[in-house]
Design a protein around this motif. Structure first.
Motif, PDB file in Angstrom:
ATOM      1  N   PRO A 147      48.744   7.979 -10.192  1.00 52.89           N
ATOM      2  CA  PRO A 147      49.011   9.416 -10.172  1.00 52.89           C
ATOM      3  C   PRO A 147      49.125   9.926  -8.737  1.00 52.89           C
ATOM      4  O   PRO A 147      48.515   9.382  -7.820  1.00 52.89           O
ATOM      5  N   LYS A 148      49.929  10.965  -8.582  1.00 47.39           N
ATOM      6  CA  LYS A 148      50.157  11.550  -7.268  1.00 47.39           C
ATOM      7  C   LYS A 148      49.396  12.863  -7.134  1.00 47.39           C
ATOM      8  O   LYS A 148      49.387  13.680  -8.058  1.00 47.39           O
ATOM      9  N   LEU A 149      48.772  13.058  -5.977  1.00 44.68           N
ATOM     10  CA  LEU A 149      48.145  14.334  -5.624  1.00 44.68           C
ATOM     11  C   LEU A 149      48.892  14.881  -4.420  1.00 44.68           C
ATOM     12  O   LEU A 149      48.957  14.224  -3.380  1.00 44.68           O
ATOM     13  N   ALA A 150      49.480  16.080  -4.575  1.00 40.64           N
ATOM     14  CA  ALA A 150      50.254  16.688  -3.492  1.00 40.64           C
ATOM     15  C   ALA A 150      49.358  17.598  -2.659  1.00 40.64           C
ATOM     16  O   ALA A 150      48.548  18.356  -3.202  1.00 40.64           O
ATOM     17  N   VAL A 151      49.514  17.508  -1.335  1.00 39.63           N
ATOM     18  CA  VAL A 151      48.768  18.349  -0.397  1.00 39.63           C
ATOM     19  C   VAL A 151      49.610  19.582  -0.086  1.00 39.63           C
ATOM     20  O   VAL A 151      50.687  19.485   0.496  1.00 39.63           O
ATOM     21  N   ASP A 152      49.145  20.727  -0.500  1.00 40.35           N
ATOM     22  CA  ASP A 152      49.763  22.051  -0.349  1.00 40.35           C
ATOM     23  C   ASP A 152      50.940  22.263  -1.290  1.00 40.35           C
ATOM     24  O   ASP A 152      51.025  23.285  -1.955  1.00 40.35           O
ATOM     25  N   LEU A 153      51.877  21.310  -1.353  1.00 40.92           N
ATOM     26  CA  LEU A 153      52.984  21.391  -2.314  1.00 40.92           C
ATOM     27  C   LEU A 153      53.600  20.011  -2.441  1.00 40.92           C
ATOM     28  O   LEU A 153      53.477  19.196  -1.518  1.00 40.92           O
ATOM     29  N   GLU A 173      48.579  16.359  -9.761  1.00 46.58           N
ATOM     30  CA  GLU A 173      47.699  17.409  -9.247  1.00 46.58           C
ATOM     31  C   GLU A 173      48.283  17.917  -7.930  1.00 46.58           C
ATOM     32  O   GLU A 173      48.755  17.130  -7.118  1.00 46.58           O
ATOM     33  N   THR A 174      48.234  19.229  -7.733  1.00 48.72           N
ATOM     34  CA  THR A 174      48.639  19.821  -6.457  1.00 48.72           C
ATOM     35  C   THR A 174      47.478  20.637  -5.921  1.00 48.72           C
ATOM     36  O   THR A 174      46.984  21.539  -6.602  1.00 48.72           O
ATOM     37  N   ILE A 193      54.495  20.081 -10.145  1.00 42.58           N
ATOM     38  CA  ILE A 193      53.209  20.537  -9.614  1.00 42.58           C
ATOM     39  C   ILE A 193      52.041  19.905 -10.356  1.00 42.58           C
ATOM     40  O   ILE A 193      51.002  19.621  -9.775  1.00 42.58           O
ATOM     41  N   GLY A 194      52.197  19.657 -11.652  1.00 35.23           N
ATOM     42  CA  GLY A 194      51.067  19.184 -12.444  1.00 35.23           C
ATOM     43  C   GLY A 194      50.009  20.273 -12.520  1.00 35.23           C
ATOM     44  O   GLY A 194      50.345  21.467 -12.632  1.00 35.23           O
TER      45      GLY A 194
END
Length: 198
Positions: A147-153, A173-174, A193-194
């Motif tokens: 899974p990817k977690l985005a920092v800020d966007l 997750e963002t 965005i999740g």
């Protein structure tokens, strides 16, 4: 940007303190979500990357296996991002420098077994389609199992309009900083965005 400027000019914070708080906050969120394996923090060359360096350092301090994948020449880094790269480089966190190249085989090896991929490639200042090699990097990250977690966007998403580029990170997750961005509320942004954490 106005909030950042006021924090620095009116209240006397340094940019390094703001970046430290941002990165630590994202590391806190990732720990709450649960980490059951290595974390790959993918960084470009702007302040979003600086946040990524802080995240990696805080995860390492908490005993998690973490590595940084960098799509920039370290000499290109400036300001607070360069300062945090300098700090990180004095730790035992592995830093893999890809520079301005997409090496698909090497990236696959670095992502093998990752429990999370942290997207710290592009920040709110990025506009339009991600340029090479980040376009191909984003495509490969999206196809990875973790899974990817985005920092800020999510990298590739326009934070004002919510319009995704052809190559945009599909985050589970963002973790956005300070406030949700206007574009996040557009229907076309939702698949990228999740779950949103402010």
């Amino acid at each position: 940007r106005l909030a950042d400027r006021l924090a620095v000019e009116e209240f006397g914070f340094s940019g390094l303190v703001l970046m430290e708080n941002a990165g630590r906050g994202v590391a806190d969120a990732l720990c709450r979500l649960g980490i059951d394996g290595p974390v790959a923090v993918c960084c470009g060359k702007g302040n979003n990357a600086g946040d990524g360096f802080v995240i990696a350092r805080h995860l390492d301090l908490r005993g998690y296996a973490v590595r940084v994948l960098l799509w920039a020449d370290p000499a290109e880094l400036t300001g607070d991002a360069a300062a945090n790269f300098g700090i990180l480089s004095k730790t035992d966190v592995p830093i893999e420098v890809f520079g301005n190249v997409h090496d698909a085989r090497r990236l696959a090896a670095e992502l093998d077994g990752a429990a999370w991929i942290v997207d710290a490639l592009l920040g709110t200042g990025a506009r339009g389609e991600p340029r090479p090699p980040l376009d191909a990097v984003i495509e490969q990250l999206n196809s990875a199992a973790a899974p990817k977690l985005a920092v800020d966007l999510p990298s590739g998403l326009d934070c004002d309009t919510g319009r995704p580029a052809d190559r945009t990170i599909r985050a589970a997750e963002t973790c956005t900083l300070l406030a949700a961005k206007p574009g996040f509320f557009r229907p076309e942004a939702a698949p990228y965005i999740g779950r949103l954490h402010v």
